[in-house]
Design an enzyme around this catalytic site. Structure first.
Site, short mmCIF file in Angstrom:
data_model
loop_
_atom_site.label_atom_id
_atom_site.label_comp_id
_atom_site.label_asym_id
_atom_site.label_seq_id
_atom_site.Cartn_x
_atom_site.Cartn_y
_atom_site.Cartn_z
N HIS A 1 -1.66 -2.75 0.84
CA HIS A 1 -0.51 -3.54 1.29
C HIS A 1 -0.99 -4.80 2.02
O HIS A 1 -0.45 -5.89 1.83
CB HIS A 1 0.38 -2.72 2.22
CG HIS A 1 1.28 -1.76 1.51
ND1 HIS A 1 2.10 -2.14 0.47
CD2 HIS A 1 1.53 -0.44 1.72
CE1 HIS A 1 2.80 -1.09 0.06
NE2 HIS A 1 2.46 -0.05 0.79
N HIS B 1 -4.20 3.08 -0.45
CA HIS B 1 -2.86 2.57 -0.76
C HIS B 1 -2.36 1.70 0.39
O HIS B 1 -1.87 0.59 0.18
CB HIS B 1 -1.90 3.73 -1.00
CG HIS B 1 -0.48 3.31 -1.20
ND1 HIS B 1 0.16 3.37 -2.43
CD2 HIS B 1 0.45 2.82 -0.34
CE1 HIS B 1 1.40 2.94 -2.30
NE2 HIS B 1 1.59 2.60 -1.03
N GLU B 2 -2.46 2.21 1.62
CA GLU B 2 -1.95 1.46 2.76
C GLU B 2 -2.70 0.16 2.96
O GLU B 2 -2.10 -0.89 3.18
CB GLU B 2 -2.02 2.32 4.02
CG GLU B 2 -1.11 3.54 4.01
CD GLU B 2 0.33 3.18 3.68
OE1 GLU B 2 0.82 2.12 4.13
OE2 GLU B 2 0.97 3.96 2.96
#
Length: 633
Positions: free
Chosen positions: A432, A428-429
């Site tokens: 970004h 998820h990170e």
């Protein structure tokens, strides 16, 4: 989990303080609350299916550079505008050229006035995005009149107005570019010397404000603050670049310790994606968790001196360390944590590379080895970072500057749990960084910051993490949560699981009307993408291998095809897109990649969740549509 948020719904005087941070369970915003400063999205996206695009007759002339074609498109839409070409244009692995342009006035950038043109492999214009300023350009040239404040005053105004913990009592400024760019010396509290650039900012009332764009890297907030250059008393908007050998690891596809056991893997890198392996950078070979794609270490005090922090070393390159989820102190297994974080981030780098996120597209590598883009931007991977708990963050500046991932300890269980051991959080990170580099081009990290695009930034991360963890026996009836292991809650950290059941997850486009923070909007977007993915899997099957099989650059299965189309859509869409524009960009990605081979499946997935043909934003209210265009299916 968060990325930069573009702020500034209205210009606020410095005496107005930000509201307390609104927090949701689990991965939420932290640090300075920038919500009052968020700028609304104003981009338009002209897709391949619109009448405006069909009437656009531009094709690349024989021998003509695709950049020149892009200029012609812009000039046909804005014949009187002045602009510059951003030096980050490239041709993606799907054959589509991406050109990004920025509007100027009196030779000064209008920082949020962007135009992007997408040209297919045959030289035809596929689509374009447009957020150029349409109001009146000021008559007078501020560089001639020198009608702007001292940049030092802007720095102090940013620190005071936002509550930035920066000491600037003895600051001095050094000019870098005549009278428009400065570096500040003598400050305390920032990771690097702050800078200021003179730029215009388009305001919601369709006027321009001359501003100092002040950059301050404060670790947990990496800010671009637009301070009025005439008065130094008003903040017009803010961008935050932070978004909320052998290796013994949980292998790719296992999301967390509940899904399987650790294994010892030998040389797990993809030599095409990581030509220097994971532990080299073309200049040196390392015997630790350091390489071309990332540098992983512990960071218990939350500081910035990562190079001198602890990381495991092995002369035999055997990164094999004990780990038990029941260990009472996470620090007792820090080497296992660092190794897992290093493995997950590098494996994801290699997968994204295969799907098109390479050097020229702005990926994260120290040495691009002549393959395009800007180097020196590996990811700094901080395990057990001490600057927070129950969270994770990623800082994604423009291409050529390192990304930063902060993985925290989660304290909602006894004993505490380490976020690096949940692959979905790491993915998820990292996503970004992916969406920030692809949307608006590698040189512009300010394009996933709007009200809806900020939510999609969270949704893309959840979607990619969920797609990666699919198992061989999964079907469209399989549901997944996000962050359940780290948060010690089987329901996870989102309001609903990712499911194709409207009973278990009722979210539609219109639910955006009630959203109060970006993760709620992200859940809606990821739910739509989950529907699209399963439609494509039902049509093309599901490849459970860690990498896709490609035929002419197209994944042969539905899972990886959906991931590829989502990524290609990021590169097509305008700066700070809306849900509708991002949907249209994914449809255009399918036009370019498969010659419209999956329009029915994509439309059905979005329409099921209210983002059908007639979905619209009317008078500030989002209206659902469950219709698929006639003739598509």
């Amino acid at each position: 989990m968060r990325l930069l948020s573009l702020a500034g719904a209205m210009a606020l005087p410095l005496c107005v303080l930000a509201h307390p941070t609104h927090r949701t369970r689990g991965i939420a915003r932290r640090g300075i609350d920038l919500t009052p400063y968020r700028l609304p999205g104003n981009a338009e996206y002209t897709s391949s299916r619109t009448s405006a695009m069909r009437s656009l007759l531009f094709e690349r002339a024989d021998g003509e550079d695709y950049v020149e074609t892009a200029k012609k498109v812009l000039q046909s839409v804005h014949p009187d505008a002045t602009f510059r070409v951003i030096d980050d244009h490239y041709v993606g692995d799907n054959g589509v050229a991406h050109v990004h342009l920025l509007q100027t006035a009196h030779g000064i950038d209008i920082d949020n006035a962007n135009f992007n043109v997408n040209i297919d492999k045959n030289g035809k214009v596929l689509s374009y995005g447009n957020s150029f300023f349409s109001g009146k350009i000021p008559d007078s040239d501020p560089l001639t009149k020198r009608s702007f404040s001292d940049p030092v005053e802007a720095l102090k105004a940013a620190a005071t107005g936002l509550g930035i913990p920066l000491t600037a009592d003895d600051v001095t400024s050094e000019g870098l570019d005549g009278t428009t760019s400065y570096t500040f010396k003598g400050t305390k509290g920032a990771l690097s010397d702050p800078t200021a650039d003179l730029v215009y900012l388009a305001k919601p009332d369709n006027t321009l404000a001359l501003t100092w764009r002040v950059e301050t890297d404060m670790n947990s907030n990496w800010l671009l603050t637009y301070v009025d250059a005439e008065t130094a008393e008003t903040i017009h908007g803010v961008v935050d670049y932070i978004s909320d050998a052998t290796y013994q690891v949980y292998p790719w596809g296992l999301n967390d310790p509940t899904e399987g056991s650790r294994q010892i893997l030998e040389d797990p890198w993809d030599s095409k994606a990581s030509e220097f392996t994971w532990i080299g950078d073309g200049k040196a070979k390392y015997k630790t968790t350091r390489g071309n794609n990332g540098i992983a270490q512990s960071n218990p005090d939350g500081g910035d001196d990562y190079l001198n922090n602890h990381r495991p070393e092995s002369s035999s390159l055997k990164f094999v360390y004990p780990y038990s989820p029941n260990a009472t102190s996470p620090s007792s297994y820090i080497d296992a944590s660092i190794t897992q974080l290093f493995y997950t981030a590098n494996t994801y780098h290699d997968l994204l590379y295969t799907l098109g996120f390479n050097e020229k597209a702005g990926n994260f590598e120290a040495n691009n080895n002549g393959a395009g883009g800007k180097g020196n931007d590996f990811v700094i991977l901080n395990a057990q970072d001490g600057s927070g708990t129950n969270n994770a963050m990623f800082g994604s500046p423009p291409d050529g500057r390192p990304g930063r991932m902060y993985m925290f300890i989660w304290t909602e269980s006894n004993p505490p749990r380490d976020g690096s051991m949940e692959a979905g959080i790491v993915i998820h990170e990292y996503t970004h960084g992916l969406s920030s580099r692809l949307t608006g081009g590698p040189a512009n990290a300010r394009c996933v910051d709007g009200e809806e695009s900020g939510g999609m930034g969270e949704g893309w991360g959840d979607f990619m993490a969920t797609a990666v963890r699919l198992k061989s026996g999964d079907t469209r009836q399989t549901d997944y949560t996000m962050g359940a292991w780290a948060a010690n809650d089987p329901k996870g950290i989102r309001d609903y699981p990712y499911s194709t059941s409207m009973t278990k997850n009722p979210l539609t486009y219109a639910h955006l009307n009630n959203v109060t923070e970006v993760h709620e909007g992200g859940t809606i977007w990821a739910s739509m993408l989950y529907e699209v993915m399963w439609n494509l899997i039902d049509k093309h099957g599901k490849n459970d291998a860690p990498k896709p099989d490609l035929k002419d650059g197209v994944p042969t299965d539905g899972k990886y095809l959906s991931m590829k189309l989502v990524m290609d859509g990021m590169a097509l869409q305008p700066c700070n897109p809306s849900f509708i524009q991002a949907r249209d960009a994914i449809l255009d990605a399918d036009v370019a990649l498969t010659k419209s081979g999956n329009q029915c499946e994509i439309w059905k997935g979005f329409a099921k969740r209210g983002l059908g043909e007639r979905a619209a934003l009317k008078n500030g209210i989002r209206v659902d549509s469950f219709d698929v265009p006639k003739g598509v299916c």
